[in-house]
Design an enzyme around this catalytic site. Sequence first.
Site, PDB file in Angstrom:
ATOM      1  N   TYR A   1      -0.712 -15.395  37.582  1.00  0.00           N
ATOM      2  CA  TYR A   1       0.679 -15.147  37.971  1.00  0.00           C
ATOM      3  C   TYR A   1       1.545 -14.929  36.730  1.00  0.00           C
ATOM      4  O   TYR A   1       2.324 -13.976  36.658  1.00  0.00           O
ATOM      5  CB  TYR A   1       1.210 -16.330  38.780  1.00  0.00           C
TER       6      TYR A   1
ATOM      7  N   LYS B   1       3.616 -11.454  35.561  1.00  0.00           N
ATOM      8  CA  LYS B   1       5.067 -11.411  35.359  1.00  0.00           C
ATOM      9  C   LYS B   1       5.414 -10.964  33.939  1.00  0.00           C
ATOM     10  O   LYS B   1       6.386 -10.247  33.730  1.00  0.00           O
ATOM     11  CB  LYS B   1       5.706 -12.759  35.691  1.00  0.00           C
TER      12      LYS B   1
END
Length: 140
Positions: free
Chosen positions: A27, A31
């Site tokens: 994750y 990002k």
Amino acid sequence: MIPARSGNIISTGSVCSYIGGGETHAYTCSKHAIVGLTKYAAVELGQFRIRVNCLSPYLLATPLANNFARLDHDGLENLANLNSNLKHVTLKAEDVANAALYLESDEGRHVSGHNLLIDGGFSIVYPSTCFSTQNKIENE
């Protein structure tokens, strides 16, 4: 947008695009990649008067976030408020929408390549208290 010589691209990142260890490695990497792509696209498209920016909110009580954290809406908001530096102000979806409106507006006409953190100061004060995979492992 290129033929029109005008445009505005806004992507959505996360506070994890600024700090490390806030979430899983996959994750967090995704990002950070969004922010990198935002900066690169801003450089490439600036010559066509196309602005490219990213919005990176902190913990926002949405059904997806509630399911991930295994908390109800109020529990997630309370957790977010506990870790935010800006006290007694709860991040709402409208706050993210208002930031997007700013970037789209004439007031934001000279902002490009920016990662706008919408985090109530979380990233400058409490980066070690966020949900990290390590904390989850240690607490199990």
